[in-house]
Design an enzyme around this catalytic site. Structure first.
Site, mmCIF file in Angstrom:
data_model
loop_
_atom_site.group_PDB
_atom_site.id
_atom_site.type_symbol
_atom_site.label_atom_id
_atom_site.label_comp_id
_atom_site.label_asym_id
_atom_site.label_seq_id
_atom_site.Cartn_x
_atom_site.Cartn_y
_atom_site.Cartn_z
ATOM 1 N N HIS A 1 29.599 36.690 34.935
ATOM 2 C CA HIS A 1 29.831 35.641 33.955
ATOM 3 C C HIS A 1 29.827 36.181 32.541
ATOM 4 C CE1 HIS A 1 28.632 33.431 37.502
ATOM 5 N NE2 HIS A 1 29.082 32.331 36.959
ATOM 6 N N GLU B 1 41.053 28.105 40.652
ATOM 7 C CA GLU B 1 41.632 28.399 39.350
ATOM 8 C C GLU B 1 43.114 28.671 39.434
ATOM 9 O OE1 GLU B 1 38.756 29.325 40.331
ATOM 10 O OE2 GLU B 1 37.436 28.541 38.786
#
Lengths: 414, 468
Positions: free
Chosen positions: A219, A150
């Site tokens: 998450h 990322e």
């Protein structure tokens, strides 16, 4: 009985962006100058009353959404929304992720510099199908599949933006963007400033966040709390197909880096949106339901919990004003302020954790600016300071439920 | 799925892979992907049929077992391509017997090594290279002294690495975009940044490009395609890959070039950026200034590989090791690498071996962790300036007189630039709040108003020389 919402069409005129501190003693007139630099080019499409009003060069606002009531917290079945009346004569129905995709595709058609990068966004179409079909249409180079890092692809997007492209960077889940924090904070937010204005970074960083259905703690993160302090970035949260498409388009056109927060559970919301092109103002809040007794400020998924509670509240005789703040950084204190001055009571309903969330900042901003108008302390309902548990029953209770909202309103309105 | 089918596989293998491409489905990671959408040769190996994008890893095994009789010659198509088997348990050694040799053209004394390959440099370029190296050296010394005298708040020298700075810049074109770490002001110098502009940035005055917002040595110039230095280590590497991707999309005859040190190669961004560049086939040059030290950490404590050059192969990147203090070798290496990067659309890794003669910065005293003798030796015996000087003098392109003329002229110019920069006003208060966004939003305007109000109420607590 469903509460009737009115699209606040007239509110469209209040196009401006007041921020965290306002001199509340003066009547704050919409300050057009703050937006005029940006807004000259955009078409404003009108569809709810059939007449096409354009607002000239100094206001940028989309028409307010249709009378629209989504009675359940999260609508995963299309039947729910079928009952809601959509009075637009022309328009097409689609799901929220399709609205995002439509907005993205339109912008990519319009400007060849717009590109997408992220994990599995290409031929796979994106983990939530937001980029579906784009790779086939625009090619592998404009819809780029990246390896898993990322920080690297966010950094890559920043470098590409400094060289003239307009990347839309997708985090598969907002929580993964914690890995990109270095690039977002140190480069994305800062480089326009430290370079003396020589380099702009018109990126859009987007992805789904929030608490889903048993996705596990890692998450289920609410990144808006962590990112809100970074100077130089803007943050918006979409909640309906209408504002999802509008905010996506506005974010892409913005010269500032914008972080667009989507929610994992809202992707299948269905709504009819106009066929004409439209954009939503990045700095503006959305009036969901006008009322007189209390101002309820919320955003993203919590909007639906609030609206569900609103049903109950209306039955009990309350008249809540519900505002979807949409712009998380900066806050639309003009809309919020006007509401506070009318109702004198504020309840904030958010999904962030108690400590350091958007609600915490918003509470501070309201207290600072509108203290004299409050008849009761600002109340904030948020998630607890715990990692999201996996067990479904536990997970349900980390998120603010409509029953709690009803109780809070009753308490505030005593 | 191997992308570079053309270059590495024989025809029969190629059709094997094409055959199994048409069967079944697998994971998205095996999709045959072509990044050059208009390349006609890709038509063969990439079908528009979406099913062929997904590969079945089982099918090939059956057909290959039948084809090969010798068990030792059996190959297996795992995800990623064919691999041969071996019945011996063999580990690849952690290091090779010999270190990767270093490319150099001028010996220690500045003499051209016989039979050396290098890109010929004209007199004009060679003399400009040398002059700029001298200028850089003088600029560094004067700024450093100015900091010691308290006139500057901070400085970081490039002493010992002048050849890397100038020679690499000389081999690039002005359209190549530069993503520096912080020890590459020479690249700006080569491109035309004036001594006055350097001084303005260091003093953060109102003539600074950066409007006084960054520390000294954090230069940036849009006009010269040199991206503003960001203090964070190695974050510029993924940025450079992104810029290269952008240049490739626009089909420009330019590449991205990024610099970093041996220490920066430990950062996660380094590994990710190299990996990305290889996968994206991005035209980017990764130039590592391996100068032996990351503040006080020697390279032996930084990594255990044979320097940086061997890391390129791990990512599928062509690499070279160069003597960073040899200006001609640097020039040739960067020139050749640039050609490759642009025409072949690939990243190149260049490890330039050198030595950091100066301290890490003015906040460091390197004699605390290394001997003064070592520093002195590199400064005198291995000086990149003297080697290039010997070579240009041997060509009759330079003389002692020109040397002393240059040095005295630059010194005078530098001192004048310093004096002017010091006297120039600082940027006014409005610049604290502008450029955070494209248009200052109301909250920042309000905060600015509050600051001004505070200054008005307590003027004695506020420095008098900063304009409002």
């Amino acid at each position: 009985m469903s509460a009737i919402l009115q699209g606040a069409g007239a509110g469209a005129a209040a196009a401006l962006s007041p921020f965290n501190s306002i001199d509340s003693n003066k009547v704050v007139a919409p300050s057009r100058s703050s937006l005029s630099v940006r807004c000259k080019r955009y078409i404003v499409a009108g569809s709810d009353d059939g007449t096409n009003q354009s607002f000239g060069s100094s206001s940028l606002v989309a028409r307010r959404s249709q009378p629209l009531m989504i009675p359940n917290a999260v609508s995963t079945t299309k039947a729910d929304t079928a009952a809601s009346s959509t009075s637009s004569k022309s328009g097409h129905e689609l799901l929220l992720f399709e609205a995002l995709q439509e907005g993205l595709e339109e912008e990519m058609d319009r400007d060849p510099h717009v590109c997408v990068m992220g994990e599995d966004v290409g031929h796979y179409g994106g983990s939530y199908k937001v980029t579906k079909g784009l790779a086939d249409k625009f090619g592998d180079l404009r819809v780029l599949d990246t390896p898993i890092c990322e920080n690297a692809f966010t950094g890559m997007g920043i470098g590409a933006a400094m060289t003239g492209l307009r990347p839309v960077i997708e985090g598969m889940n907002m929580g993964f963007l914690l890995l990109a924090f270095n690039q977002i904070s140190n480069n994305c937010g800062m480089l326009h400033y430290t370079s003396g204005g020589q380099f702009t970074i018109p990126v859009v960083i987007r992805g789904p966040g929030g608490v889903g259905r048993q996705l596990g703690a890692e998450h289920s993160q609410r990144l808006e709390s962590y990112f809100q302090s970074i100077p130089g970035i803007q943050m918006v949260a979409c909640s309906t197909p209408y504002n999802a498409k509008g905010l996506m388009k506005a974010a892409i056109r913005s010269e500032n880096p914008v972080i667009l927060f989507e929610h994992v559970l809202l992707y299948n919301l269905k709504e009819s949106i106009p066929d004409e092109e439209y954009i939503c103002n990045l700095e503006e809040a959305e009036m969901v339901r006008p009322g007189e007794h209390i101002t309820i400020l919320t955003y993203s998924r919590m909007r639906y919990h609030v609206m569900q509670a609103a049903k109950t509240l209306v039955n009990k005789g309350y008249d809540p004003e519900v505002i979807d703040i949409r712009s998380l950084k900066p806050f639309d204190l003009h809309t919020i302020g006007n509401s506070v001055k009318k109702t004198h009571r504020v309840l904030i309903v958010e999904e962030c954790m108690r400590t350091g969330g958007i609600g915490a900042s918003l509470t501070a901003a309201i207290n600072e600016n509108f203290h004299d108008y409050l008849d009761a302390p600002v109340m904030c309902l948020s998630s607890q300071d715990v990692p999201t548990p996996y067990a479904g029953t536990l997970e349900e209770w980390t998120v603010v439920q409509p029953a709690q909202i009803v109780t809070a309103v009753e308490q505030l309105c005593q | 799925m191997a992308l570079r089918l053309r270059s590495s596989l024989s025809k029969s293998n190629f059709f094997n892979i094409l055959r199994y491409n048409n069967l079944g489905f697998g994971t998205a990671s095996q999709t045959t992907r072509h990044l050059r959408t208009h390349d006609p040769t890709t038509l063969l190996r990439v079908s528009q049929n979406p099913i062929t994008r997904f590969c079945n890893t089982m099918a090939e095994k059956l057909s290959s077992v039948g084809e090969h009789e010798d068990a030792n010659a059996q190959v297996m198509d795992f995800p990623g391509g064919k691999v041969a088997f071996t019945p011996e348990i063999k580990f690849i050694s952690e290091s090779s017997k010999e270190r990767v040799p270093c490319y150099r053209v001028l010996d220690d004394n500045g003499q051209l090594i016989t039979n050396s390959h290098f890109v010929q440099v004209s007199e004009e370029v060679a003399v400009k290279m040398y002059s700029d190296m001298v200028t850089l050296q003088i600029m560094d010394n004067i700024f450093y002294e100015a900091q010691r005298q308290g006139r500057l708040s901070f400085y970081a020298t490039t002493i010992g690495e002048e050849a890397i700075n100038i020679a690499s810049a000389a081999a690039l074109s002005p359209q190549d975009v530069i993503f520096p770490q912080y020890r590459e002001p020479g690249v700006l110098l080569w491109r035309g940044f004036t001594l006055q502009e350097f001084a303005n940035q260091c003093f953060g005055n109102k003539s600074d490009n950066g409007k006084g917002r960054q520390m000294p040595v954090h230069y940036g110039s849009n006009k010269l395609n040199y991206f503003t230095v960001s203090a964070t280590i190695a974050t510029q590497l993924p940025n450079a890959v992104g810029a290269a991707y952008s240049l490739k999309m626009d089909k420009k005859d330019a590449c991205a070039v990024t610099y970093f040190g041996d220490g920066g190669s430990s950062e996660g961004d380094f590994h990710a950026a190299l990996n990305f560049a290889a996968v994206m086939e991005a035209p980017v040059l990764f130039i590592c200034r391996n100068n032996g030290w990351a503040i006080s950490t020697p390279t032996s404590d930084q990594f255990r590989s044979d320097g940086l050059v061997v890391k390129g192969r791990a990512y599928g990147i062509r690499s070279i090791r160069v003597d960073g203090n040899d200006a001609l070798a640097m020039y040739s290496a960067v020139h050749t690498a640039r050609e490759m990067a642009i025409t072949e659309e690939r990243p190149i890794l260049i490890e330039a071996l050198t030595y950091r003669v100066g301290h890490h910065s003015t906040s460091d005293d390197s004699t605390r962790y290394r001997s003064a003798d070592e520093i002195e030796w590199w400064n005198k015996a291995r000086n990149p300036l003297s080697r290039l000087r010997t070579w240009i003098e041997s060509n009759g392109w330079w003389s002692d007189e020109e040397e002393s003329d240059l040095r005295s002229r630059i010194k005078k110019e530098m001192l004048e630039a310093l004096r002017v920069a010091e006297k120039t006003e600082k940027p006014n208060l409005e610049n604290m709040f502008s450029d955070v966004y494209d248009v200052p939003p109301l909250n920042l305007r309000e905060q600015e108003r509050q600051v001004r109000q505070t200054i008005k109420s307590y003027p004695q607590d506020y420095p008098s020389d900063v304009p409002l």
